[in-house]
Design a protein around this motif. Structure first.
Motif, PDB file in Angstrom:
ATOM      1  N   UNK A  73       0.909  -1.371  -0.056  1.00 51.46           N
ATOM      2  CA  UNK A  73       0.147   0.168  -0.055  1.00 51.46           C
ATOM      3  C   UNK A  73       0.980   1.375  -0.228  1.00 51.46           C
ATOM      4  N   UNK A  74       0.685   2.279  -0.919  1.00 54.56           N
ATOM      5  CA  UNK A  74       1.594   3.508  -1.062  1.00 54.56           C
ATOM      6  C   UNK A  74       0.694   4.548  -0.689  1.00 54.56           C
ATOM      7  N   UNK A  75       1.206   5.463  -0.138  1.00 57.80           N
ATOM      8  CA  UNK A  75       0.523   6.866   0.167  1.00 57.80           C
ATOM      9  C   UNK A  75       1.174   7.935  -0.271  1.00 57.80           C
ATOM     10  N   UNK A  76       0.522   9.091  -0.541  1.00 59.76           N
ATOM     11  CA  UNK A  76       1.241  10.288  -0.962  1.00 59.76           C
ATOM     12  C   UNK A  76       1.632  10.025  -2.537  1.00 59.76           C
ATOM     13  N   UNK A  77       0.776   9.360  -3.024  1.00 65.45           N
ATOM     14  CA  UNK A  77       0.946   8.903  -4.522  1.00 65.45           C
ATOM     15  C   UNK A  77       0.243   9.866  -5.443  1.00 65.45           C
ATOM     16  N   UNK A  78       1.238  10.393  -6.605  1.00 65.73           N
ATOM     17  CA  UNK A  78       0.929  11.319  -7.687  1.00 65.73           C
ATOM     18  C   UNK A  78      -0.261  10.504  -8.502  1.00 65.73           C
ATOM     19  N   UNK A  79      -1.430  10.857  -8.758  1.00 64.64           N
ATOM     20  CA  UNK A  79      -2.197  10.089  -9.955  1.00 64.64           C
ATOM     21  C   UNK A  79      -2.414  10.963 -10.972  1.00 64.64           C
ATOM     22  N   UNK A  80      -1.992  10.624 -12.273  1.00 60.24           N
ATOM     23  CA  UNK A  80      -2.094  11.193 -13.313  1.00 60.24           C
ATOM     24  C   UNK A  80      -2.974  10.466 -14.300  1.00 60.24           C
ATOM     25  N   UNK A  81      -3.915  11.608 -14.982  1.00 59.43           N
ATOM     26  CA  UNK A  81      -4.780  10.826 -15.991  1.00 59.43           C
ATOM     27  C   UNK A  81      -4.586  11.287 -17.462  1.00 59.43           C
ATOM     28  N   UNK A  82      -4.293  10.555 -18.423  1.00 55.06           N
ATOM     29  CA  UNK A  82      -3.890  10.825 -19.510  1.00 55.06           C
ATOM     30  C   UNK A  82      -4.744  10.581 -20.746  1.00 55.06           C
ATOM     31  N   UNK A  83      -5.659  11.303 -21.741  1.00 54.36           N
ATOM     32  CA  UNK A  83      -6.372  11.065 -22.610  1.00 54.36           C
ATOM     33  C   UNK A  83      -5.586  11.720 -23.956  1.00 54.36           C
ATOM     34  N   UNK A  84      -6.406  11.171 -24.971  1.00 54.53           N
ATOM     35  CA  UNK A  84      -5.742  11.589 -26.379  1.00 54.53           C
ATOM     36  C   UNK A  84      -7.129  11.732 -27.362  1.00 54.53           C
ATOM     37  N   UNK A  85      -6.697  12.734 -28.527  1.00 58.21           N
ATOM     38  CA  UNK A  85      -7.864  13.011 -29.295  1.00 58.21           C
ATOM     39  C   UNK A  85      -7.973  11.980 -30.349  1.00 58.21           C
ATOM     40  N   UNK A  86      -6.907  10.692 -30.215  1.00 60.79           N
ATOM     41  CA  UNK A  86      -6.517   9.831 -31.215  1.00 60.79           C
ATOM     42  C   UNK A  86      -7.278   8.792 -30.661  1.00 60.79           C
ATOM     43  N   UNK A  87      -7.702   8.570 -29.434  1.00 61.67           N
ATOM     44  CA  UNK A  87      -8.092   7.439 -28.761  1.00 61.67           C
ATOM     45  C   UNK A  87      -9.199   7.859 -27.746  1.00 61.67           C
TER      46      UNK A  87
END
Length: 120
Positions: A73-87
């Protein structure tokens, strides 16, 4: 002990300056994801902006999140979301300070998970 096997994906973390994910070849390294630090919550790269990667939106969802990877279990996690116009897909990345990428999802399906780690 080291392996001579080449990895298609090399996951990188460097000295508190950036988080990154790269495809590594013998002749060059191409970054698919490069995040300069410090990060802020919200959209940090918009799909309409110019640059090396266009058509991509990177959004920092959290800098103090939690995630489980490899039974840890990890804390202080950076959560990043990536989207693309091609998908239509959504990539979600979980970065841990001092380690790097510990988990990656594509449309909520795990495609990478750090199962074991050792000290350098």
């Amino acid at each position: 002990m080291s392996s001579k096997k080449l990895f298609n994906d090399e996951l990188l973390f460097s000295d508190g300056e950036f988080y990154g994910q790269a495809n590594d070849a013998e002749s060059s390294t191409h970054y698919d994801l490069y995040l300069g630090l410090p990060l802020r919550i919200g959209v940090i790269l918009h799909e309409d902006e110019g640059g090396v990667i266009t058509g991509v939106r990177n959004t920092v969802k959290a800098t103090n999140g939690t995630v489980q990877a490899g039974g840890v279990n990890y804390n202080n996690v950076i959560v990043l979301e990536k989207t693309s116009v091609y998908s239509d897909g959504v990539w979600t990345y979980y970065f841990v300070d001092g380690i790097g990428l510990v988990k990656e999802l594509y449309n909520d399906v795990v495609i990478f998970e750090l199962l074991d780690r050792t000290a350098n």
